[in-house]
Design an enzyme around this catalytic site. Sequence first.
Site, PDB file in Angstrom:
ATOM      1  N   ASP A  34       0.960  -1.249  -0.010  1.00 40.05           N
ATOM      2  CA  ASP A  34       0.117   0.111   0.055  1.00 40.05           C
ATOM      3  C   ASP A  34       0.898   1.326  -0.043  1.00 40.05           C
ATOM      4  OD1 ASP A  34      -3.007   1.013   0.514  1.00 40.05           O
ATOM      5  OD2 ASP A  34      -1.447   2.039   1.789  1.00 40.05           O
ATOM      6  N   HIS A  57      -7.587   9.521  -2.193  1.00 41.59           N
ATOM      7  CA  HIS A  57      -6.968   9.534  -0.802  1.00 41.59           C
ATOM      8  C   HIS A  57      -8.008  10.292   0.342  1.00 41.59           C
ATOM      9  CE1 HIS A  57      -2.661   9.166   0.848  1.00 41.59           C
ATOM     10  NE2 HIS A  57      -3.400   8.947   1.686  1.00 41.59           N
ATOM     11  N   TYR A  69       3.292   9.803  -0.500  1.00 44.17           N
ATOM     12  CA  TYR A  69       4.466   9.154   0.245  1.00 44.17           C
ATOM     13  C   TYR A  69       5.691   9.325  -0.317  1.00 44.17           C
ATOM     14  CZ  TYR A  69       0.174   6.543   2.191  1.00 44.17           C
ATOM     15  OH  TYR A  69      -0.764   6.274   3.121  1.00 44.17           O
ATOM     16  N   LYS A 127      -2.729   5.970  -4.526  1.00 36.07           N
ATOM     17  CA  LYS A 127      -3.645   6.845  -4.076  1.00 36.07           C
ATOM     18  C   LYS A 127      -3.714   8.348  -4.759  1.00 36.07           C
ATOM     19  CE  LYS A 127      -3.694   4.796   0.408  1.00 36.07           C
ATOM     20  NZ  LYS A 127      -2.298   4.585   0.901  1.00 36.07           N
TER      21      LYS A 127
HETATM   22  P1  NAD Z   1       0.700   1.931  11.835  1.00 30.92           P
HETATM   23  O1  NAD Z   1      -0.345   2.026  12.796  1.00 30.92           O
HETATM   24  O2  NAD Z   1       0.787   0.679  11.028  1.00 30.92           O
HETATM   25  O3  NAD Z   1       1.809   2.023  12.767  1.00 30.92           O
HETATM   26  C1  NAD Z   1       3.199   2.222  12.255  1.00 30.92           C
HETATM   27  C2  NAD Z   1       4.166   2.486  13.336  1.00 30.92           C
HETATM   28  O4  NAD Z   1       4.310   1.268  14.312  1.00 30.92           O
HETATM   29  C3  NAD Z   1       5.573   2.616  12.896  1.00 30.92           C
HETATM   30  O5  NAD Z   1       6.089   3.837  13.686  1.00 30.92           O
HETATM   31  C4  NAD Z   1       6.374   1.438  12.969  1.00 30.92           C
HETATM   32  O6  NAD Z   1       7.647   1.558  13.257  1.00 30.92           O
HETATM   33  C5  NAD Z   1       5.557   0.908  14.343  1.00 30.92           C
HETATM   34  N1  NAD Z   1       5.541  -0.621  14.437  1.00 30.92           N
HETATM   35  C6  NAD Z   1       5.437  -1.489  13.293  1.00 30.92           C
HETATM   36  N2  NAD Z   1       5.395  -2.751  13.693  1.00 30.92           N
HETATM   37  C7  NAD Z   1       5.697  -2.969  15.030  1.00 30.92           C
HETATM   38  C8  NAD Z   1       6.084  -3.895  15.938  1.00 30.92           C
HETATM   39  N3  NAD Z   1       5.762  -5.194  15.507  1.00 30.92           N
HETATM   40  N4  NAD Z   1       6.538  -3.558  17.111  1.00 30.92           N
HETATM   41  C9  NAD Z   1       6.593  -2.133  17.522  1.00 30.92           C
HETATM   42  N5  NAD Z   1       6.716  -1.193  16.666  1.00 30.92           N
HETATM   43  C10 NAD Z   1       6.036  -1.345  15.448  1.00 30.92           C
HETATM   44  O7  NAD Z   1       0.496   3.320  10.952  1.00 30.92           O
HETATM   45  P2  NAD Z   1       0.603   3.901   9.461  1.00 30.92           P
HETATM   46  O8  NAD Z   1       2.028   3.683   8.982  1.00 30.92           O
HETATM   47  O9  NAD Z   1       0.093   5.117   9.835  1.00 30.92           O
HETATM   48  O10 NAD Z   1      -0.536   3.004   8.984  1.00 30.92           O
HETATM   49  C11 NAD Z   1      -0.357   1.892   8.060  1.00 30.92           C
HETATM   50  C12 NAD Z   1      -0.186   2.169   6.727  1.00 30.92           C
HETATM   51  O11 NAD Z   1      -1.668   2.627   6.235  1.00 30.92           O
HETATM   52  C13 NAD Z   1       0.612   3.107   6.304  1.00 30.92           C
HETATM   53  O12 NAD Z   1       1.852   2.800   5.998  1.00 30.92           O
HETATM   54  C14 NAD Z   1      -0.323   3.609   4.989  1.00 30.92           C
HETATM   55  O13 NAD Z   1       0.494   2.667   3.889  1.00 30.92           O
HETATM   56  C15 NAD Z   1      -1.518   3.683   5.175  1.00 30.92           C
HETATM   57  N6  NAD Z   1      -2.108   4.914   5.651  1.00 30.92           N
HETATM   58  C16 NAD Z   1      -3.240   5.435   5.022  1.00 30.92           C
HETATM   59  C17 NAD Z   1      -3.745   6.498   5.206  1.00 30.92           C
HETATM   60  C18 NAD Z   1      -4.785   6.986   4.415  1.00 30.92           C
HETATM   61  O14 NAD Z   1      -5.168   8.316   4.572  1.00 30.92           O
HETATM   62  N7  NAD Z   1      -5.468   6.418   3.557  1.00 30.92           N
HETATM   63  C19 NAD Z   1      -3.302   7.374   6.333  1.00 30.92           C
HETATM   64  C20 NAD Z   1      -2.324   6.862   7.267  1.00 30.92           C
HETATM   65  C21 NAD Z   1      -1.640   5.570   6.742  1.00 30.92           C
END
Ligand code: NAD
Length: 281
Positions: A54, A117, A59, A84
């Site tokens: 994704d 998005h 990004y 997106k």
């Molecule tokens: P997330 O909830 O996936 O959290 C990511 C964070 O958690 C990072 O800092 C990572 O280092 C940490 N992490 C991951 N695995 C871990 C583990 N096992 N132990 C400890 N820490 C850990 O947050 P995100 O990146 O905001 O969301 C996931 C994905 O969703 C994004 O990468 C993106 O692709 C998508 N996204 C979309 C939108 C949108 O508006 N459509 C907005 C935000 C994110």
Amino acid sequence: MMQMKEITDIKGTFKLHNGVEMPYFGLGVYLSKDGEEVVNAIKWAVDAGYRHIDTAAIYNNEDGVGRGIAECNTPREELFVVSKVWNTDQGFDTTLKAFDQSMERLNLDVLDLYLVHWPVNGKYKDTWRALERLYNEKRVRAIGVSNFMQHHLDDLLSTAKVVPMVNQMEFHPYLVQQELLDYCIAKGIQYEAWSPLMQGKIFKLDTFKALSKKYNKTIAQIVLRWDLQNGVITIPKSSKKERIISNSDIFDFEIATEDMTYLNAMDRSKRFGPDPDNFDF
Ligand code: NAD
């Protein structure tokens, strides 16, 4: 309404309303740096069995995502790639152009899923017409939205020719939005979670520490499994090899119904990201 969809393994899929099979577990790459960082993340993820990636134009890593896809050990057709259209590119012609630019950076001929998005007021219907065109031209296998509340969806559906296949929303135990989830299920719109780990804040919650002990799984594994048992697609982000591998180790256990019910009731309408009804970008 709880969905009873079968969850088998990391390559398992939920069927979208147009018949396309979308892997329910994927890698998020928001804040993964373009170049080596995102390329490696994709290679490690694919080696661990991930089949869904994704990204988004905003990004700034679509080049690296394209490289990761080209250099990983799996044929392109076996991967499900999502991007997106960013807010400043919304509108009909501008979306078509933005799509071409994304595809050039990704170095792909066909995208698996293209999303609007954010619901930019006054623009998202024109943007959607552009996505419908791309879908009819078979340049993308499925089209959907992100951050659309029910009123945005109702408005969009009043003129749309194609019902969105997916709605990607902030989703975690503090933000369940059960009514919106039920609405999407009723319309055949697959719900998908962004920030499933509350952007890292979930690791401090006592409930999750206790469940982690009970199931002998990590907190991340518990919440990601909870997503899938709710019928919600999930795309945790990490660029660290160990975490990428361990986050996907969620297919050897099941969360009991009483714990599912308890977690769903933790909802407190708490957002860690922007509010779709009040964003200024
Ligand atoms: P997330 O909830 O996936 O959290 C990511 C964070 O958690 C990072 O800092 C990572 O280092 C940490 N992490 C991951 N695995 C871990 C583990 N096992 N132990 C400890 N820490 C850990 O947050 P995100 O990146 O905001 O969301 C996931 C994905 O969703 C994004 O990468 C993106 O692709 C998508 N996204 C979309 C939108 C949108 O508006 N459509 C907005 C935000 C994110």
